[in-house]
Design a protein around this motif. Structure first.
Motif, PDB file in Angstrom:
ATOM      1  N   ASP A  60      11.850   5.362  -7.942  1.00 50.66           N
ATOM      2  CA  ASP A  60      12.473   4.738  -6.770  1.00 50.66           C
ATOM      3  C   ASP A  60      11.438   4.403  -5.687  1.00 50.66           C
ATOM      4  OD1 ASP A  60      12.031   7.397  -6.295  1.00 50.66           O
ATOM      5  OD2 ASP A  60      13.899   7.739  -5.219  1.00 50.66           O
ATOM      6  N   LEU A  61      10.158   4.298  -6.109  1.00 46.07           N
ATOM      7  CA  LEU A  61       9.026   3.872  -5.276  1.00 46.07           C
ATOM      8  C   LEU A  61       8.753   4.817  -4.100  1.00 46.07           C
ATOM      9  CD1 LEU A  61       9.463   0.007  -5.302  1.00 46.07           C
ATOM     10  CD2 LEU A  61       8.125   1.447  -6.829  1.00 46.07           C
ATOM     11  N   LYS A  62       9.010   6.077  -4.294  1.00 40.15           N
ATOM     12  CA  LYS A  62       8.572   7.098  -3.345  1.00 40.15           C
ATOM     13  C   LYS A  62       7.188   7.545  -3.794  1.00 40.15           C
ATOM     14  CE  LYS A  62      12.435   7.642  -0.999  1.00 40.15           C
ATOM     15  NZ  LYS A  62      12.567   7.156   0.331  1.00 40.15           N
ATOM     16  N   VAL A  63       6.298   7.700  -2.854  1.00 38.87           N
ATOM     17  CA  VAL A  63       4.943   8.117  -3.164  1.00 38.87           C
ATOM     18  C   VAL A  63       4.716   9.486  -2.535  1.00 38.87           C
ATOM     19  CG1 VAL A  63       2.508   7.532  -2.979  1.00 38.87           C
ATOM     20  CG2 VAL A  63       4.189   5.712  -3.178  1.00 38.87           C
ATOM     21  N   SER A  71       7.177   6.340   1.735  1.00 36.40           N
ATOM     22  CA  SER A  71       7.702   5.185   1.000  1.00 36.40           C
ATOM     23  C   SER A  71       6.480   4.359   0.602  1.00 36.40           C
ATOM     24  CB  SER A  71       8.646   4.366   1.871  1.00 36.40           C
ATOM     25  OG  SER A  71       7.935   3.737   2.920  1.00 36.40           O
ATOM     26  N   LEU A  72       6.658   3.418  -0.305  1.00 37.42           N
ATOM     27  CA  LEU A  72       5.517   2.640  -0.784  1.00 37.42           C
ATOM     28  C   LEU A  72       4.820   1.915   0.365  1.00 37.42           C
ATOM     29  CD1 LEU A  72       3.866   1.732  -3.241  1.00 37.42           C
ATOM     30  CD2 LEU A  72       5.386  -0.207  -3.441  1.00 37.42           C
ATOM     31  N   ILE A 100       8.111   1.845 -13.409  1.00 37.61           N
ATOM     32  CA  ILE A 100       7.835   1.025 -12.225  1.00 37.61           C
ATOM     33  C   ILE A 100       7.021  -0.193 -12.633  1.00 37.61           C
ATOM     34  CG2 ILE A 100       7.870   3.009 -10.667  1.00 37.61           C
ATOM     35  CD1 ILE A 100       4.805   2.648 -10.414  1.00 37.61           C
ATOM     36  N   ARG A 101       7.081  -1.214 -11.799  1.00 35.27           N
ATOM     37  CA  ARG A 101       6.325  -2.427 -12.090  1.00 35.27           C
ATOM     38  C   ARG A 101       4.838  -2.167 -11.885  1.00 35.27           C
ATOM     39  NH1 ARG A 101       9.239  -7.733 -10.008  1.00 35.27           N
ATOM     40  NH2 ARG A 101       7.106  -8.380 -10.397  1.00 35.27           N
ATOM     41  N   TYR A 102       4.046  -2.815 -12.690  1.00 34.94           N
ATOM     42  CA  TYR A 102       2.594  -2.645 -12.666  1.00 34.94           C
ATOM     43  C   TYR A 102       2.014  -2.989 -11.298  1.00 34.94           C
ATOM     44  CZ  TYR A 102      -2.258  -3.211 -14.148  1.00 34.94           C
ATOM     45  OH  TYR A 102      -3.614  -3.109 -14.274  1.00 34.94           O
ATOM     46  N   GLU A 103       2.561  -3.971 -10.636  1.00 31.37           N
ATOM     47  CA  GLU A 103       2.030  -4.396  -9.344  1.00 31.37           C
ATOM     48  C   GLU A 103       2.140  -3.285  -8.295  1.00 31.37           C
ATOM     49  OE1 GLU A 103       4.549  -7.163  -6.859  1.00 31.37           O
ATOM     50  OE2 GLU A 103       5.588  -7.335  -8.785  1.00 31.37           O
ATOM     51  N   PHE A 105       2.017  -0.008  -8.916  1.00 30.52           N
ATOM     52  CA  PHE A 105       0.945   0.933  -9.238  1.00 30.52           C
ATOM     53  C   PHE A 105      -0.395   0.403  -8.739  1.00 30.52           C
ATOM     54  CE2 PHE A 105      -2.599   1.796 -12.074  1.00 30.52           C
ATOM     55  CZ  PHE A 105      -2.723   3.162 -11.873  1.00 30.52           C
ATOM     56  N   MET A 106      -0.648  -0.872  -8.974  1.00 31.40           N
ATOM     57  CA  MET A 106      -1.932  -1.456  -8.571  1.00 31.40           C
ATOM     58  C   MET A 106      -2.094  -1.475  -7.051  1.00 31.40           C
ATOM     59  SD  MET A 106      -3.856  -1.796 -11.049  1.00 31.40           S
ATOM     60  CE  MET A 106      -5.188  -2.572 -10.169  1.00 31.40           C
ATOM     61  N   LYS A 107      -1.009  -1.600  -6.310  1.00 31.44           N
ATOM     62  CA  LYS A 107      -1.099  -1.540  -4.853  1.00 31.44           C
ATOM     63  C   LYS A 107      -1.556  -0.159  -4.402  1.00 31.44           C
ATOM     64  CE  LYS A 107       2.184  -5.168  -3.698  1.00 31.44           C
ATOM     65  NZ  LYS A 107       3.454  -5.505  -3.046  1.00 31.44           N
ATOM     66  N   VAL A 108      -1.005   0.873  -5.009  1.00 27.47           N
ATOM     67  CA  VAL A 108      -1.408   2.241  -4.674  1.00 27.47           C
ATOM     68  C   VAL A 108      -2.863   2.465  -5.082  1.00 27.47           C
ATOM     69  CG1 VAL A 108      -1.002   4.669  -5.212  1.00 27.47           C
ATOM     70  CG2 VAL A 108       0.935   3.151  -4.776  1.00 27.47           C
ATOM     71  N   TYR A 109      -3.209   2.036  -6.282  1.00 28.99           N
ATOM     72  CA  TYR A 109      -4.576   2.186  -6.778  1.00 28.99           C
ATOM     73  C   TYR A 109      -5.562   1.459  -5.870  1.00 28.99           C
ATOM     74  CZ  TYR A 109      -8.504   2.127 -10.022  1.00 28.99           C
ATOM     75  OH  TYR A 109      -9.740   2.286 -10.592  1.00 28.99           O
ATOM     76  N   ALA A 110      -5.227   0.248  -5.464  1.00 31.25           N
ATOM     77  CA  ALA A 110      -6.103  -0.530  -4.587  1.00 31.25           C
ATOM     78  C   ALA A 110      -6.273   0.147  -3.233  1.00 31.25           C
ATOM     79  CB  ALA A 110      -5.556  -1.944  -4.416  1.00 31.25           C
ATOM     80  N   ALA A 111      -5.221   0.762  -2.712  1.00 31.04           N
ATOM     81  CA  ALA A 111      -5.323   1.468  -1.433  1.00 31.04           C
ATOM     82  C   ALA A 111      -6.277   2.648  -1.551  1.00 31.04           C
ATOM     83  CB  ALA A 111      -3.945   1.929  -0.971  1.00 31.04           C
ATOM     84  N   VAL A 112      -6.239   3.348  -2.683  1.00 28.22           N
ATOM     85  CA  VAL A 112      -7.131   4.489  -2.897  1.00 28.22           C
ATOM     86  C   VAL A 112      -8.578   4.012  -3.002  1.00 28.22           C
ATOM     87  CG1 VAL A 112      -7.720   6.342  -4.507  1.00 28.22           C
ATOM     88  CG2 VAL A 112      -5.337   5.899  -3.948  1.00 28.22           C
ATOM     89  N   VAL A 113      -8.806   2.943  -3.750  1.00 30.50           N
ATOM     90  CA  VAL A 113     -10.161   2.403  -3.909  1.00 30.50           C
ATOM     91  C   VAL A 113     -10.678   1.866  -2.579  1.00 30.50           C
ATOM     92  CG1 VAL A 113     -11.505   0.567  -5.010  1.00 30.50           C
ATOM     93  CG2 VAL A 113      -9.898   1.921  -6.360  1.00 30.50           C
ATOM     94  N   LYS A 114      -9.817   1.185  -1.847  1.00 31.14           N
ATOM     95  CA  LYS A 114     -10.209   0.614  -0.555  1.00 31.14           C
ATOM     96  C   LYS A 114     -10.609   1.705   0.433  1.00 31.14           C
ATOM     97  CE  LYS A 114      -8.504  -2.547   2.977  1.00 31.14           C
ATOM     98  NZ  LYS A 114      -7.361  -3.336   3.429  1.00 31.14           N
TER      99      LYS A 114
END
Length: 125
Positions: A60-63, A71-72, A100-103, A105-114
């Motif tokens: 449900d897009l809770k992080v 929330s995401l 969950i949609r791949y996009e 996951f990639m948003k969370v991953y990109a935030a961590v890398v950034k």
């Protein structure tokens, strides 16, 4: 008088057998497990555990970051603010629901890398 004939078939057969034996023996010696005698560790000094950040993305897009819920959208905005001063060599583990949609996951991953983290692990079953 007949001319002598040179029959090279047995020679070629022997050479092919030797080549096959050579190929098998070289492969076996290359991939054979080596025994290594490791030194004893110090029993008086405890190992230092690296700090880690555990990120879980639910369906449900809770992080959850180390059990703190976002929330995401909140995560994407606030991760850098909260963990920007954290040790960049810390281990970051990301576990995401497979539905969950791949996009997302990639948003969370990109935030961590950034934010600057380089040791990121993706958890699977």
């Amino acid at each position: 008088m007949k001319k002598p004939e040179l029959n090279i078939t047995p020679f070629v057969d022997i050479m092919l057998v030797l080549l096959a034996i050579l190929m098998v023996s070289v492969t076996m010696s290359t991939y054979q497990e080596k025994s290594v005698n490791l030194p004893e560790g110090s029993k008086t000094t405890p190992a230092v555990k690296k700090a880690s950040i555990n990120i879980v993305i639910t369906k449900d897009l809770k992080v959850f970051v180390n059990k703190q819920e976002f929330s995401l959208n909140d995560f994407l905005e606030n991760f850098n603010l909260k963990y920007g001063n954290f040790n960049k060599n810390a281990l970051v583990y990301i576990a995401a629901d497979k539905n969950i949609r791949y996009e997302y996951f990639m948003k969370v991953y990109a935030a961590v890398v950034k934010t600057g983290f380089t040791q990121i692990g993706l958890l699977t079953k």
